[in-house]
Design a protein around this motif. Structure first.
Motif, mmCIF file in Angstrom:
data_model
loop_
_atom_site.group_PDB
_atom_site.id
_atom_site.type_symbol
_atom_site.label_atom_id
_atom_site.label_comp_id
_atom_site.label_asym_id
_atom_site.label_seq_id
_atom_site.Cartn_x
_atom_site.Cartn_y
_atom_site.Cartn_z
ATOM 1 N N TYR A 88 0.854 -1.180 0.000
ATOM 2 C CA TYR A 88 0.000 0.000 0.000
ATOM 3 C C TYR A 88 0.885 1.224 0.000
ATOM 4 O O TYR A 88 2.060 1.163 0.367
ATOM 5 C CB TYR A 88 -0.943 0.021 1.218
ATOM 6 C CG TYR A 88 -0.212 0.028 2.534
ATOM 7 C CD1 TYR A 88 0.194 1.218 3.124
ATOM 8 C CD2 TYR A 88 0.081 -1.158 3.198
ATOM 9 C CE1 TYR A 88 0.879 1.230 4.328
ATOM 10 C CE2 TYR A 88 0.759 -1.166 4.395
ATOM 11 C CZ TYR A 88 1.148 0.039 4.950
ATOM 12 O OH TYR A 88 1.838 0.045 6.133
ATOM 13 N N MET A 89 0.324 2.332 -0.458
ATOM 14 C CA MET A 89 1.065 3.589 -0.464
ATOM 15 C C MET A 89 0.068 4.732 -0.314
ATOM 16 O O MET A 89 -0.951 4.779 -1.005
ATOM 17 C CB MET A 89 1.845 3.762 -1.764
ATOM 18 C CG MET A 89 2.652 5.041 -1.809
ATOM 19 S SD MET A 89 3.788 5.169 -3.208
ATOM 20 C CE MET A 89 2.682 5.121 -4.580
ATOM 21 N N THR A 90 0.363 5.634 0.610
ATOM 22 C CA THR A 90 -0.464 6.801 0.840
ATOM 23 C C THR A 90 0.373 8.043 0.581
ATOM 24 O O THR A 90 1.484 8.162 1.094
ATOM 25 C CB THR A 90 -0.985 6.830 2.290
ATOM 26 O OG1 THR A 90 -1.613 5.576 2.573
ATOM 27 C CG2 THR A 90 -1.975 7.954 2.488
ATOM 28 N N ILE A 91 -0.175 8.961 -0.203
ATOM 29 C CA ILE A 91 0.525 10.190 -0.551
ATOM 30 C C ILE A 91 -0.364 11.375 -0.203
ATOM 31 O O ILE A 91 -1.546 11.390 -0.565
ATOM 32 C CB ILE A 91 0.858 10.227 -2.055
ATOM 33 C CG1 ILE A 91 1.763 9.065 -2.426
ATOM 34 C CG2 ILE A 91 1.495 11.554 -2.445
ATOM 35 C CD1 ILE A 91 1.999 8.927 -3.892
ATOM 36 N N ALA A 92 0.190 12.358 0.499
ATOM 37 C CA ALA A 92 -0.532 13.597 0.775
ATOM 38 C C ALA A 92 -0.503 14.451 -0.486
ATOM 39 O O ALA A 92 0.540 14.595 -1.131
ATOM 40 C CB ALA A 92 0.107 14.346 1.927
ATOM 41 N N VAL A 93 -1.653 15.007 -0.864
ATOM 42 C CA VAL A 93 -1.750 15.823 -2.078
ATOM 43 C C VAL A 93 -2.344 17.181 -1.734
ATOM 44 O O VAL A 93 -3.006 17.355 -0.704
ATOM 45 C CB VAL A 93 -2.608 15.123 -3.159
ATOM 46 C CG1 VAL A 93 -1.928 13.864 -3.648
ATOM 47 C CG2 VAL A 93 -3.996 14.816 -2.663
ATOM 48 N N GLU A 94 -2.095 18.159 -2.613
ATOM 49 C CA GLU A 94 -2.660 19.496 -2.437
ATOM 50 C C GLU A 94 -4.154 19.492 -2.730
ATOM 51 O O GLU A 94 -4.941 20.088 -2.007
ATOM 52 C CB GLU A 94 -1.959 20.490 -3.377
ATOM 53 C CG GLU A 94 -0.491 20.681 -3.084
ATOM 54 C CD GLU A 94 -0.261 21.495 -1.831
ATOM 55 O OE1 GLU A 94 -1.059 22.414 -1.555
ATOM 56 O OE2 GLU A 94 0.710 21.194 -1.112
ATOM 57 N N LYS A 95 -4.538 18.831 -3.843
ATOM 58 C CA LYS A 95 -5.953 18.686 -4.192
ATOM 59 C C LYS A 95 -6.117 17.404 -4.994
ATOM 60 O O LYS A 95 -5.164 16.912 -5.599
ATOM 61 C CB LYS A 95 -6.465 19.892 -4.983
ATOM 62 C CG LYS A 95 -5.828 20.072 -6.328
ATOM 63 C CD LYS A 95 -6.445 21.238 -7.062
ATOM 64 C CE LYS A 95 -5.903 21.234 -8.494
ATOM 65 N NZ LYS A 95 -6.898 21.571 -9.447
ATOM 66 N N HIS A 96 -7.328 16.883 -4.984
ATOM 67 C CA HIS A 96 -7.601 15.656 -5.721
ATOM 68 C C HIS A 96 -7.812 15.969 -7.195
ATOM 69 O O HIS A 96 -8.325 17.024 -7.550
ATOM 70 C CB HIS A 96 -8.848 14.956 -5.168
ATOM 71 C CG HIS A 96 -8.631 14.369 -3.818
ATOM 72 N ND1 HIS A 96 -9.514 14.552 -2.786
ATOM 73 C CD2 HIS A 96 -7.635 13.603 -3.314
ATOM 74 C CE1 HIS A 96 -9.079 13.923 -1.716
ATOM 75 N NE2 HIS A 96 -7.935 13.349 -2.012
ATOM 76 N N GLU A 97 -7.423 15.023 -8.054
ATOM 77 C CA GLU A 97 -7.626 15.165 -9.492
ATOM 78 C C GLU A 97 -9.110 15.087 -9.804
ATOM 79 O O GLU A 97 -9.851 14.340 -9.177
ATOM 80 C CB GLU A 97 -6.927 14.044 -10.251
ATOM 81 C CG GLU A 97 -5.433 14.072 -10.217
ATOM 82 C CD GLU A 97 -4.841 12.915 -11.014
ATOM 83 O OE1 GLU A 97 -5.586 12.246 -11.750
ATOM 84 O OE2 GLU A 97 -3.642 12.694 -10.878
#
Length: 143
Positions: A88-97
């Protein structure tokens, strides 16, 4: 609350319904912490580049999450325990696509550039010479 993109790989021998069940299970955990899950994409069964825990393929799933960090920590803890989850991998993003992810967008073969750089097709007379086009010399031992 922070925004995250979370992808996990499930074993190849679980059914797509079981993968949907895993998504629902982790969605319930996130919602219990006050978060919410936006887009959920099931990318299906895909080949792995290298074997992971003796699996050559895996079911991929993506979740767009808006939740506190504690919810993500709990989901990752449960994924470490679950034997059906390979990675699994979790990434913090600025906004969702918006719209479909890059994996879900169907690329049309006609839209891609050609490898030969759009050269015109060559006719038969323009073909380069090959070794077998030359006349053969007689062998010395037969003379």
């Amino acid at each position: 609350m922070a925004l995250y993109e979370h992808v996990f790989l499930a074993r190849q021998d679980v059914s797509p319904q079981q993968v949907d069940g895993l998504v629902e299970q982790y969605k319930a955990v996130i919602e219990s912490f006050g978060g919410k899950v936006g887009r959920v994409e099931n990318w299906g069964l895909k080949s792995l580049t290298y074997r992971i825990k003796k699996n050559r393929k895996a079911h991929y799933a993506l979740m767009d999450i808006d939740a506190p960090a504690a919810a993500i920590q709990e989901v990752e803890r449960q994924m470490r325990i679950n034997e059906d989850v390979l990675r699994y991998m979790t990434i913090a993003v600025e906004k969702h696509e918006e719209g479909a992810s890059a994996m879900m967008q169907k690329r049309d073969r006609d839209d891609r550039p050609r490898r030969d750089g759009d050269r015109p097709e060559r006719s038969f007379g323009d073909r380069p010479r090959r070794d077998d086009d030359r006349p053969r010399r007689p062998r010395e031992d037969r003379a």
